[in-house]
Design a protein around this motif. Sequence first.
Motif, short mmCIF file in Angstrom:
data_model
loop_
_atom_site.label_atom_id
_atom_site.label_comp_id
_atom_site.label_asym_id
_atom_site.label_seq_id
_atom_site.Cartn_x
_atom_site.Cartn_y
_atom_site.Cartn_z
N ASN B 173 0.80 -1.23 0.00
CA ASN B 173 0.00 0.00 0.00
C ASN B 173 0.83 1.27 0.00
OD1 ASN B 173 -2.57 -1.17 -0.14
ND2 ASN B 173 -2.42 -1.70 2.04
N SER B 175 1.69 4.37 -1.46
CA SER B 175 0.89 5.06 -2.47
C SER B 175 1.20 6.55 -2.57
CB SER B 175 -0.60 4.88 -2.18
OG SER B 175 -0.90 5.41 -0.91
N SER B 176 2.38 6.96 -2.12
CA SER B 176 2.67 8.39 -2.20
C SER B 176 3.94 8.72 -2.98
CB SER B 176 2.75 9.01 -0.80
OG SER B 176 3.74 8.34 -0.04
N LYS B 179 3.32 9.72 -6.88
CA LYS B 179 2.67 11.04 -7.07
C LYS B 179 3.58 12.17 -6.61
CE LYS B 179 -2.05 12.59 -7.20
NZ LYS B 179 -3.42 12.15 -6.84
N GLY B 218 4.80 2.34 -5.75
CA GLY B 218 3.61 1.55 -6.06
C GLY B 218 2.75 2.31 -7.06
N LEU B 219 2.18 1.57 -8.02
CA LEU B 219 1.29 2.20 -9.02
C LEU B 219 -0.14 1.77 -8.76
CD1 LEU B 219 3.42 1.60 -12.28
CD2 LEU B 219 3.47 3.59 -10.77
N GLY B 220 -0.62 2.09 -7.57
CA GLY B 220 -1.99 1.72 -7.24
C GLY B 220 -2.08 0.30 -6.70
N PRO B 221 -3.27 -0.08 -6.21
CA PRO B 221 -3.40 -1.33 -5.45
C PRO B 221 -3.57 -2.59 -6.28
CG PRO B 221 -5.47 -0.13 -5.43
CD PRO B 221 -4.49 0.72 -6.19
N ARG B 222 -3.67 -2.48 -7.60
CA ARG B 222 -3.81 -3.69 -8.42
C ARG B 222 -2.44 -4.09 -8.97
NH1 ARG B 222 -7.62 -0.52 -8.65
NH2 ARG B 222 -6.54 0.73 -10.21
N ILE B 223 -2.32 -5.38 -9.27
CA ILE B 223 -1.06 -5.89 -9.82
C ILE B 223 -1.09 -5.66 -11.33
CG2 ILE B 223 0.43 -7.92 -10.06
CD1 ILE B 223 -0.08 -6.92 -7.14
N LEU B 224 -0.14 -4.87 -11.84
CA LEU B 224 -0.08 -4.61 -13.28
C LEU B 224 0.88 -5.58 -13.94
CD1 LEU B 224 0.12 -0.70 -13.37
CD2 LEU B 224 -1.91 -2.15 -13.36
N ARG B 225 0.54 -6.00 -15.15
CA ARG B 225 1.48 -6.77 -15.96
C ARG B 225 2.67 -5.88 -16.30
NH1 ARG B 225 -3.33 -9.02 -18.10
NH2 ARG B 225 -3.22 -11.24 -18.56
N THR B 228 2.07 -3.25 -18.90
CA THR B 228 1.10 -2.19 -18.62
C THR B 228 1.72 -1.06 -17.80
OG1 THR B 228 -0.52 -3.99 -18.50
CG2 THR B 228 -1.29 -1.81 -17.86
N MET B 231 2.73 2.25 -19.45
CA MET B 231 1.57 3.03 -19.92
C MET B 231 0.95 3.81 -18.77
SD MET B 231 -0.02 0.28 -22.57
CE MET B 231 1.09 -1.07 -22.97
N TYR B 232 0.92 3.17 -17.60
CA TYR B 232 0.42 3.86 -16.41
C TYR B 232 1.27 5.08 -16.13
CZ TYR B 232 -1.38 4.39 -11.60
OH TYR B 232 -1.97 4.88 -10.45
#
Lengths: 244, 244
Positions: B173, B175-176, B179, B218-225, B228, B231-232
């Motif tokens: 988590n 998450s800062s 950003k 971290g790029l948000g709470p979902r696991i990205l491939r 991906t 692109m995020y």
Amino acid sequence: MQKYFIPKESLESKIIDNSDAFHIIKVMRNRIGDQILVSDNDKTYLAEITSLENNKVSFKIVHEEAGINELPVFVTIFQGYPKGDKFEEIIKHSTELGASNFYGVMMKRSIVKIDEKKKDAKIERFNKICKEASEQSLRYKMSYVSDILPLKKIDFSQYNKKIICYEESAKENESSNFKNIISSLNKGDNVAVLIGPEGGIDQEEINYLISKGFIPCGLGPRILRTETASMYVLSAISYEMELK
Amino acid sequence: MQKYFIPKESLESKIIDNSDAFHIIKVMRNRIGDQILVSDNDKTYLAEITSLENNKVSFKIVHEEAGINELPVFVTIFQGYPKGDKFEEIIKHSTELGASNFYGVMMKRSIVKIDEKKKDAKIERFNKICKEASEQSLRYKMSYVSDILPLKKIDFSQYNKKIICYEESAKENESSNFKNIISSLNKGDNVAVLIGPEGGIDQEEINYLISKGFIPCGLGPRILRTETASMYVLSAISYEMELK
């Protein structure tokens, strides 16, 4: 750890005996004592495998998993139906990035025509991709494909924020509508995102969508392919709402 | 309108006689009087075709095009070398989204090994994809693939902002960090973005990167491939810096 979205009955009986059982036994080669995540698309549980036979996996629940990783808004992607396997690609990546559900939209410049007789099979196949992508990205809720419909047959009334990803806006340097909308989203909002097919959106369709409350938005000064637009939108929503 | 990145000599002689000529004549089926965009990767011009023969297209300049659509920062994607054709996919979409250049990075968990003898041919092929994607998305500057190198052989000293896209940060988590970095970017910054291969980044590699000034994000709470993540990052940079 691998996640499986399983039917409610499966969660009650603690038995998996569909294609997920094949995946657990043959693909992942799990053994008794291994742990998996199971979800009935409501809650997610850590589970331990207690037996494996032919095509049947029994498990016991270890505990409920706490973390919910859904986007704080519901995003429906209305994708102008594209060529080739792009719709699959869009589903896959957009599911990772948190989309709730998808519509394929037949628009004036859609080149592919959908045979009504084959539509249900197509949607079923797309929903398999949704399930797999949701499992791989450990989504709390499974994404899904709702339907493939002509633009004018879609009911947009349930959405309170409506975005058109519009190339012409980008070309005219329109660069404030999108950020205005995304930065003012509230938890629980229903967001409709409409993306044209490869050839773009016809002016008459734009007028129709505006009459339904959509706002044309530029997504920066570069021209994005149709399969990239939803990723831009979802990444921006995550960046705006999930990161601090 | 189709854009072509052409050699400086081509722009001076007003003659295109390489594979772009084939594309203009055979694929686009252009005729005398049709307009195209040409660029020597410095300036972009609107040009009018004045003659077409066998494999030779002559043109005259109509005027210089004003709009520059490059991201306000230079983003280099250091992509842990992935399997299959994912590197191509990453180049293609990241070019649309504004990446400056790319390195393939051989990391501990990279499964594919690169044959040194075939490396140059590989890079040449990747650069063709960069050119086509830059043309299609009407980029002002062409993106390019710099090299494919083992992690420890890369010199990161020219970058003043360094980001690791780190799944473990997402799981914890965090998450800062992302950003914080993106919202404090200044025009002209050199941003290094490191993304692990499918198997993720080894702890020893993370420590090494941190010692080089990288910050795990971290790029948000979902696991990205792996395909991906860039692109995020690029969508978020565009959203933050290009939209108002």
